[in-house]
Design an enzyme around this catalytic site. Structure first.
Site, short mmCIF file in Angstrom:
data_model
loop_
_atom_site.label_atom_id
_atom_site.label_comp_id
_atom_site.label_asym_id
_atom_site.label_seq_id
_atom_site.Cartn_x
_atom_site.Cartn_y
_atom_site.Cartn_z
CB THR A 1 -8.34 12.17 8.95
OG1 THR A 1 -9.44 11.29 8.73
CG2 THR A 1 -7.33 11.50 9.87
N GLY B 1 -9.55 14.66 5.03
CA GLY B 1 -9.18 14.53 3.62
C GLY B 1 -8.20 15.62 3.21
CG ASP C 1 -8.14 5.24 -5.63
OD1 ASP C 1 -8.79 5.40 -4.61
OD2 ASP C 1 -7.81 4.13 -6.06
CB ALA D 1 -6.09 2.60 1.28
CB ALA D 2 -6.33 8.58 2.08
N GLY D 3 -7.03 6.97 4.65
CA GLY D 3 -7.19 6.90 6.10
C GLY D 3 -6.41 5.73 6.69
CG ASP D 4 -7.29 1.76 5.70
OD1 ASP D 4 -7.91 2.04 6.75
OD2 ASP D 4 -7.80 1.12 4.76
CB ALA E 1 -2.54 6.30 0.55
#
Ligand code: ADP
Length: 301
Positions: free
Chosen positions: A218, A220, A244, A247-250, A280
């Site tokens: 990933t 971003g 923000d 937690a994008a990766g989560d 997210a």
């Protein structure tokens, strides 16, 4: 079909203050808030909101934070029977944020450090129809290896999100169906920089060379690349206004697990996971920013 998330559950205590104290100095904070966190819990909630049946395996302490997190798990419709209560504190992150937004974070692993191979094996054996097992690096290596080994032995798709980056040690890459690092973790694991697309592809190939079947990196707002037995590819991120990216990766990993459990081919699963990550990133906080299935459907279109 069930997505099993093996991982950490934390309380995040956020203290707002004017300026950081010097060593030995006492300052007053002006704000104290508590949030649910831990990559394991975030990814379990992300998967549940994305529409999966989810079971979580992990540990909380014998304190009030432990009961609070347990209630939260149940409130999200997640099977928490694999979350053990152990003596001692629940995993806790103490996050100090000064008026300029600079932060300082201390993490106490607490109960997360007690998750071991026996616990993972026994909890997995009690679950039916395990389609995907997803684990991160916030529980001991022993538990990570057990999640991948026993998950695969049960015929599940196994996903390792190696976050935060740390030595994978004697993990057998053959037990991992998908390795899903972000570009910094990929660089760390591959020993190569991943500043641009070509370098990210190079890191993915190096990790495949180490024995990982499929590698998804990933990147971003630059999207995602992958390499596996069916070939390689890249996909741009959805265009959103980032507020923000916590937690994008989560959201991505939970969404990916959900789509693979539902039988989607990898490119389609990655598209839905990317939509989850983008959503997210466009809302603040960790758990509060995790999107539901309807929001993902509407962004994917
Ligand atoms: P991590 O949070 O683990 O560092 P990334 O920042 O790579 O992970 O984000 C995971 C995924 O979420 C990305 O591959 C992308 O699909 C999505 N994402 C993250 N940030 C943005 C952004 N600013 N705009 C759109 N999508 C994003």
């Amino acid at each position: 079909m069930t997505v099993v998330v093996v991982g950490s559950l934390n309380q995040d205590l956020v203290v707002g203050l004017q300026r950081m104290p010097d060593p030995g100095e006492t300052v007053f904070g002006d704000r104290l808030e508590r949030f649910a966190g831990g990559k394991g819990l975030n990814q379990a909630v992300a998967a549940a909101r994305a529409g999966a049946r989810v079971a979580m395996i992990g540990a909380v302490g014998s304190d009030d934070a432990g009961s609070w997190l347990r209630e939260l798990v149940v409130g999200e419709g997640i099977d928490g029977s694999g979350v053990r209560s152990v003596a001692g504190p629940t995993g806790t992150a103490i996050i100090e944020v000064d008026h300029s937004g600079m932060n300082r974070i201390v993490v106490v692993a607490g109960a997360n450090a007690e998750v071991d191979a026996d616990h993972v094996q026994q909890a997995l054996a009690r679950l039916d129809e395990v389609a995907v097992v997803l684990v991160q690096h916030e529980v001991p290596g022993d538990a990570v290896r057990a999640a991948m080994r026993f998950g695969r032995a049960r015929g599940a798709i196994t996903i390792l999100n190696p976050a935060p980056a740390r030595d994978i040690g004697d993990l057998d890459p053959a037990d991992v169906d998908l390795l899903v690092p972000n570009e910094h973790e990929a660089a760390d694991l591959a020993g190569l920089p991943t500043q641009d697309l070509q370098q990210a592809q190079g890191a993915a190939e190096r990790l495949r060379g180490a024995g990982f079947r499929t590698v998804v990196i990933t990147r971003g707002a630059s999207g995602v690349i992958w390499s596996g037995p069916e070939g390689t590819g890249s996909m741009p991120a959805f265009e959103v206004t980032a507020v923000d990216t916590v937690a994008a990766g989560d959201a991505f990993c939970g969404g990916l697990a959900t789509s693979l459990a539902a039988g989607l081919p990898l490119p389609d699963a990655l598209r839905r996971a990317s939509a989850g990550g983008a959503l997210a990133a466009s809302a603040s906080g960790a758990v509060p920013s995790l999107p539901d299935r309807a929001a993902i459907d509407s962004l994917v279109g």
